[in-house]
Scaffold this active site. Structure first.
Site, PDB file in Angstrom:
ATOM      1  N   ASP A   1      32.071  39.773  57.407  1.00  0.00           N
ATOM      2  CA  ASP A   1      32.920  40.936  57.758  1.00  0.00           C
ATOM      3  C   ASP A   1      32.105  42.117  58.485  1.00  0.00           C
ATOM      4  OD1 ASP A   1      31.032  41.412  55.663  1.00  0.00           O
ATOM      5  OD2 ASP A   1      32.521  42.399  54.221  1.00  0.00           O
TER       6      ASP A   1
ATOM      7  N   ASP B   1      39.274  27.642  47.300  1.00  0.00           N
ATOM      8  CA  ASP B   1      38.144  26.564  47.568  1.00  0.00           C
ATOM      9  C   ASP B   1      37.606  26.342  46.305  1.00  0.00           C
ATOM     10  OD1 ASP B   1      38.178  26.409  50.117  1.00  0.00           O
ATOM     11  OD2 ASP B   1      36.495  27.670  50.800  1.00  0.00           O
TER      12      ASP B   1
ATOM     13  N   ASP C   1      40.154  40.210  48.517  1.00  0.00           N
ATOM     14  CA  ASP C   1      39.608  39.431  47.698  1.00  0.00           C
ATOM     15  C   ASP C   1      40.120  39.198  46.464  1.00  0.00           C
ATOM     16  OD1 ASP C   1      37.554  38.935  49.463  1.00  0.00           O
ATOM     17  OD2 ASP C   1      36.193  40.215  48.997  1.00  0.00           O
TER      18      ASP C   1
ATOM     19  N   ASP D   1      39.247  40.332  43.263  1.00  0.00           N
ATOM     20  CA  ASP D   1      39.301  41.456  42.426  1.00  0.00           C
ATOM     21  C   ASP D   1      40.102  42.764  42.827  1.00  0.00           C
ATOM     22  OD1 ASP D   1      37.563  41.420  44.604  1.00  0.00           O
ATOM     23  OD2 ASP D   1      36.028  42.916  43.728  1.00  0.00           O
TER      24      ASP D   1
END
Length: 512
Positions: A256, A108, A163, A165
């Site tokens: 989540d 995105d 994710d 990271d």
């Protein structure tokens, strides 16, 4: 002129007496609730200590000759130019049978991340990796929207999420997918590792907090048959579980946690496997950490408002319901701590008829039930992660002080979570920091011109309260005020330093 002792008190004196009484009552209630939340860690430690099947063997598949299920790996990213290539490279290196794995880069981004992601995807596609670069015209629903859009195009029966990271190990899927041989399992969560734990006291403190969360909380809840949650990344979902539970929703900031509770209310079983570790980058700068904590604290309260009534109506054991209450409302401790600190001076000024021995006994009880369980909880978690005595003596106090210092930031998020507005999904910026290669630039542009001012003001206030307590002989209050000064001082100075560095670098204000 003398005052008649029999004369009725003035209106001002009456008002002051009532104010002092309210302050004492408010202080006592806040202290009681904090003790309850803190003492709950004793229960988690007891459950962790008395686990019976923490090393339950992985179930064997019904048909060992059957092919492994197809897995879709989803990589949601938004403006992560510094780490997106590292993430894609790690996902492409996952070991899994050819033709049974697809990778979706759910991008995105509105900056150069798009070009870097596209180039990395093209490079791996040329090597035969089934990888797709998916972009949306609008960032509707933030991360939850991206995951839902990707799921609609996915071909996997299982869905892994990482994710930006994270750097998953190559055998991540091979070690966790066998858990789904049990058809009741809806999600399997791995443990988070830390790429930059030793970078600074800030990252070491965060790592200690997360170690306790995973190695004590998750394990204790799973072994006791209680609800726990997917942590947004480094886990695998059964696609049927997501769909049966209503899919990803963006009406809270913790999609989540929300989906986790809806799935377990539907009867799906969750598994936490602490033997599989997925290393990730910890926020290396205070303002970045505060943005992450705001989202987590606000989203957990939103999820509590949304789902706790359903949990209490469900035909579940009382212990499951009570644990869910503690789990989803745990961030209430931050505003309670703030109230406790702000009411301390009025309480010290209020007259008391208690003998000194009783005051000391109350303070000792608060320490034993309010401070000790938190310290023991953090120490056990740090020890379970492999820390020795030196690491425990360094990281546990740092984690405790950091948690206190974040109470202003998180208390505001909790109060916002009680309101009707969902708010923006504020991403946590990544820098590419690792133990072997520090990030070139860890500045995070603050949403405020000079961040840290509330914390610094409170640190100064509690220096004054400490001086008053010392002069008035209330030495029992000094450990608490010292903790407040250290926490607010650390967070305030680190936030101010970060915002000044951003201003000097000419960086503007950004949003989530």
């Amino acid at each position: 002129m003398t005052t008649d002792p029999a004369a009725p008190p003035t209106a001002a004196a009456t008002l002051m007496a009532w104010a002092q009484l309210l302050a004492v009552v408010g202080y006592a209630l806040a202290q009681l609730l904090i003790v309850v939340y803190a003492s709950h860690r004793y229960l988690l430690l007891w459950r962790w200590r008395h686990r019976t099947d923490a090393r339950r063997p992985v179930p064997a598949p019904a048909d060992p000759s059957a092919p492994l299920p197809c897995v879709t790996v989803q990589l949601p990213v938004f403006n992560e130019s510094r780490v997106v290539e590292r993430l894609i490279d790690a996902a492409a290196a996952l070991e899994y049978p050819h033709g049974r794995l697809e990778i979706q880069v759910l991008d995105d981004s509105t900056d150069e991340t798009r070009e870097r992601a596209a180039a990395a995807v093209a490079r791996h596609r040329a090597l035969g990796v089934d990888i797709h670069h998916l972009q949306r015209a609008r960032r509707a629903g933030y991360k939850a929207g991206a995951l839902a859009a990707g799921l609609a195009r996915a071909r996997g029966a299982l869905v892994a999420v990482f994710d930006a990271d994270f750097v998953p190990p190559g055998d991540f899927l091979l070690r966790l997918v066998p858990r789904f041989a049990d058809p009741a399992v809806g999600m399997v969560q791995a443990r988070w590792g830390h790429l930059n734990r030793a970078r600074s006291p800030l990252t070491a403190a965060q790592a200690a907090l997360l170690d306790a969360h995973f190695l004590i909380e998750h394990r204790a809840r799973m072994q006791a048959g209680l609800f726990f949650n997917f942590n947004g990344t480094a886990g695998i979902w059964r696609r049927a579980c997501i769909e049966d539970s209503g899919g990803w929703s963006h009406d809270t900031l913790t999609e989540d946690l929300d989906l986790s509770y809806r799935a377990q209310l539907r009867g799906w079983r969750f598994v936490f496997d602490d033997r599989v570790e997925a290393p990730a980058e910890l926020p290396g700068e205070m303002e970045a950490l505060k943005s992450q904590q705001r989202r987590w604290a606000k989203g957990s309260i939103q999820t509590a408002r949304k789902l706790l009534p359903e949990v209490w109506r469900a035909p579940l054991p009382a212990r499951v319901k009570i644990e869910a209450l503690f789990h989803l409302t745990s961030n209430v401790a931050y505003p309670l701590l703030l109230v406790l600190g702000l009411l301390l001076l009025p309480v010290l000024l209020a007259p008391t008829s208690l003998p000194p021995a009783a005051v000391w006994a109350i303070q000792a009880g608060v320490v034993a039930l309010g401070v000790v369980p938190v310290c023991v909880f953090l120490a056990v978690g740090r020890r379970a992660a492999g820390g020795g005595l030196v690491q425990l003596m360094r990281d546990v106090p740092s984690a405790l002080i950091l948690g206190v210092g974040l109470s202003v930031n998180n208390a505001r998020a909790v109060l916002e979570g009680l309101g009707p507005r969902v708010g923006d999904w504020e991403r946590t910026p990544k820098t590419g920091d690792t133990a072997h290669r520090p990030a070139r630039d860890q500045r995070y542009p603050s949403a405020h011109a000079l961040a840290g001012r509330p914390e610094l003001a409170l640190a100064a206030w509690f220096v004054g309260v400490s001086a008053f307590a010392w002069r008035a002989g209330h030495v029992g209050a000094l450990p608490f005020t010292a903790l407040l000064v250290a926490g607010f001082g650390w967070v305030g100075l680190a936030s101010l330093r970060a915002s000044l560095a951003s201003r000097r670098a000419g960086e503007g204000v950004t949003g989530g």
